[in-house]
Design an enzyme around this catalytic site. Structure first.
Site, PDB file in Angstrom:
ATOM      1  N   THR A 136     -38.390   4.411  25.589  1.00 46.85           N
ATOM      2  CA  THR A 136     -37.698   5.156  24.531  1.00 46.85           C
ATOM      3  C   THR A 136     -37.568   4.336  23.250  1.00 46.85           C
ATOM      4  O   THR A 136     -37.546   3.099  23.297  1.00 46.85           O
ATOM      5  CB  THR A 136     -36.291   5.540  25.033  1.00 46.85           C
ATOM      6  OG1 THR A 136     -35.543   6.080  23.943  1.00 46.85           O
ATOM      7  CG2 THR A 136     -35.515   4.339  25.573  1.00 46.85           C
ATOM      8  N   ASP A 137     -37.402   5.027  22.132  1.00 48.22           N
ATOM      9  CA  ASP A 137     -37.140   4.333  20.861  1.00 48.22           C
ATOM     10  C   ASP A 137     -35.722   3.767  20.800  1.00 48.22           C
ATOM     11  O   ASP A 137     -35.409   2.961  19.921  1.00 48.22           O
ATOM     12  CB  ASP A 137     -37.404   5.271  19.666  1.00 48.22           C
ATOM     13  CG  ASP A 137     -36.517   6.515  19.638  1.00 48.22           C
ATOM     14  OD1 ASP A 137     -35.722   6.722  20.573  1.00 48.22           O
ATOM     15  OD2 ASP A 137     -36.634   7.298  18.667  1.00 48.22           O
ATOM     16  N   GLU A 138     -34.852   4.202  21.742  1.00 47.75           N
ATOM     17  CA  GLU A 138     -33.452   3.751  21.670  1.00 47.75           C
ATOM     18  C   GLU A 138     -33.314   2.249  21.910  1.00 47.75           C
ATOM     19  O   GLU A 138     -32.277   1.666  21.602  1.00 47.75           O
ATOM     20  CB  GLU A 138     -32.579   4.519  22.674  1.00 47.75           C
ATOM     21  CG  GLU A 138     -32.620   6.006  22.433  1.00 47.75           C
ATOM     22  CD  GLU A 138     -31.369   6.749  22.840  1.00 47.75           C
ATOM     23  OE1 GLU A 138     -30.360   6.118  23.172  1.00 47.75           O
ATOM     24  OE2 GLU A 138     -31.418   7.989  22.804  1.00 47.75           O
ATOM     25  N   TYR A 162     -27.460   3.171  28.499  1.00 49.98           N
ATOM     26  CA  TYR A 162     -28.790   3.740  28.762  1.00 49.98           C
ATOM     27  C   TYR A 162     -29.863   2.916  28.049  1.00 49.98           C
ATOM     28  O   TYR A 162     -30.856   2.489  28.660  1.00 49.98           O
ATOM     29  CB  TYR A 162     -28.854   5.203  28.287  1.00 49.98           C
ATOM     30  CG  TYR A 162     -30.268   5.722  28.123  1.00 49.98           C
ATOM     31  CD1 TYR A 162     -31.078   5.956  29.231  1.00 49.98           C
ATOM     32  CD2 TYR A 162     -30.813   5.958  26.849  1.00 49.98           C
ATOM     33  CE1 TYR A 162     -32.391   6.411  29.081  1.00 49.98           C
ATOM     34  CE2 TYR A 162     -32.115   6.412  26.698  1.00 49.98           C
ATOM     35  CZ  TYR A 162     -32.898   6.639  27.814  1.00 49.98           C
ATOM     36  OH  TYR A 162     -34.193   7.083  27.671  1.00 49.98           O
ATOM     37  N   LYS A 166     -32.952   0.637  29.647  1.00 45.09           N
ATOM     38  CA  LYS A 166     -34.376   0.869  29.351  1.00 45.09           C
ATOM     39  C   LYS A 166     -34.987  -0.406  28.727  1.00 45.09           C
ATOM     40  O   LYS A 166     -36.125  -0.760  29.025  1.00 45.09           O
ATOM     41  CB  LYS A 166     -34.560   2.058  28.406  1.00 45.09           C
ATOM     42  CG  LYS A 166     -34.231   3.417  29.007  1.00 45.09           C
ATOM     43  CD  LYS A 166     -35.115   3.806  30.181  1.00 45.09           C
ATOM     44  CE  LYS A 166     -36.536   4.133  29.785  1.00 45.09           C
ATOM     45  NZ  LYS A 166     -37.328   4.690  30.907  1.00 45.09           N
TER      46      LYS A 166
END
Ligand code: NAD
Ligand code: DAU
Length: 363
Positions: A136-138, A162, A166
């Site tokens: 993810t970009d998060e 989260y 990741k």
């Protein structure tokens, strides 16, 4: 054969459908889906493929490395595509433990199983194998209004449990390539939307709440920005990385579609107003601003020039076309919706939004 972890979830099920929808159709390479069927995974999302001869499903927790190794030795796949995860930021804030377990320990268990499997595989099998990690970009944190978009070399700065879980899994994947030579590929994608997304995420939650006459709960001032990508475009990007990505590399995938949350919700309300008009007024009348998400990242944006340049990938849907298809899909998906909205789903909505957020009549 390829393995797909998390193939009963939102993006995984779309990926499997697209895989069998390609030019080879029924003759496409077989897929083994490995999924624990948590609250977010549902066989109803694979129902259109139920009788496809190329699809096998195994209910399996990825944290059980011995079971994964046995599956690898039995089926000898040429790739493992890793979608399985706890994926909802709000749930990670209320209960981070499951995110550490599945996203970190689960990815570790898969990497160890693949390392064992490849250690005993022949040279040709080892050479051809790919471990594709869907991320993810998060992991990059939050951007200011004028910052350039995230690129593959942007420093990691995860802000939610989260995102941190990741990020840890990305680091493990990187380390297994550098230390043990596991042939890895990593993708970091922006916000997806489309069919089969569990109605805890912004877009499907808003569609279902709108139709039920409930409040449309927007966090804070509604000005947080996300970069939206239609799920089919994400799946095509993953397919391109699997086919031609350079081993050990990471690829950012995004839609170049930065939108404020309020704009997203107003846009889907306008589509609903057209496709399923209310008796009076607009669905926008149901919009409510509620307490902000703790640590809410302000802005994400993806620079996807690497995958465009190296692999020739480009999104096919605009937000206007993708949101229209998505709203139309949810309007026709009554059976799938009733399948996934269990008592546990209603418990989550009550816990997260409380009674004040549960009905526009109660605003
Ligand atoms: P999802 O929550 O819809 O699906 C996750 C799937 O993983 C479910 O089928 C669930 O049953 C399965 N699963 C969870 N824990 C498991 C375990 N321990 N063992 C086996 N299976 C397990 O998630 P999604 O939105 O489809 O996301 C898929 C992947 O893509 C995730 O890794 C996520 O981090 C990443 N991602 C998502 C988005 C997005 O916008 N949704 C964007 C970028 C990246
Ligand atoms: O950026 C990629 C990520 O996008 C993925 O890695 C995650 O798995 C996926 O869940 C998504 O994370 P977000 O937190 O951005 O998605 P979510 O749909 O939960 O929220 C999108 C935006 O909408 C975010 O700014 C919070 C806001 N929001 C969300 C909900 C559920 C609201 O304002 N109200 C809501 O009720």
């Amino acid at each position: 054969m390829i393995f797909v972890t998390g193939g009963a979830g939102f993006i995984g099920s779309n990926f499997v459908a697209q895989w069998f929808d390609g030019p080879d159709g029924a003759a496409a390479e077989p897929v083994l889906v490995i999924d624990a069927l948590t609250y977010a995974g549902n066989l109803a999302s694979l129902a259109p493929l139920r009788s496809h001869p190329g699809l096998t499903f195994v209910r399996q927790d990825i944290c059980d490395g011995a079971a994964i190794l046995a599956l690898l030795r039995q089926h000898r796949p040429r790739a493992l595509l890793h979608f399985a995860a706890e994926s909802h930021v709000d749930r990670s804030i209320l209960g981070p433990g499951e995110f550490v377990r599945t996203n970190i320990q689960g990815t570790f268990a898969l990497l160890e199983a693949v390392r064992d499997y490849l250690a005993q595989a022949g040279a040709a099998e080892r050479e051809a194998f790919r471990f594709l990690h869907v991320s993810t970009d998060e992991v990059y944190g939050s951007l200011g209004p004028t910052d350039p978009p995230f690129c593959e070399t942007t420093a990691y700065a995860p802000n939610s449990p989260y995102a941190a879980s990741k990020a840890a899994s990305d680091h493990l994947v990187r380390a297994y390539h550098h230390t043990y030579g596991v042939p890895t590929l990593t993708t970091n994608c922006s916000n997806n939307y489309g069919p089969y997304q569990f109605p805890e995420k912004l877009i499907p939650l808003m569609i279902l709440n709108a139709l039920a006459g409930k409040a449309l709960p927007i966090y804070g001032d509604g000005r947080n920005v996300r970069d939206w990508l239609y799920v089919g475009d994400h799946c095509a990007g993953i397919g391109a990385v699997l086919a031609q990505g350079r081993v050990g590399e990471t690829y950012n995938i995004g839609g170049r579609t930065e939108l404020e949350n309020l704009t997203v919700v107003q846009t889907l309300c306008a589509v609903l107003d057209e496709l399923r008009p209310r008796a009076q007024g607009s669905y926008c009348d149901q919009i409510t601003f509620i307490k902000d998400r703790p640590g809410h990242d302000r802005r994400y944006a993806i620079d996807c020039s690497k995958i465009e340049r190296e692999l020739g990938w480009q999104p096919q849907q605009t937000f206007a076309s993708g949101i229209r298809q998505t709203v139309a899909w949810y309007l026709a998906a009554g059976d799938w919706i009733s399948e996934v909205i269990s008592g546990r789903y209603r418990d989550w909505i009550d816990l997260q939004y409380g009674r004040a957020g549960s009905s526009s009549a109660e605003k």
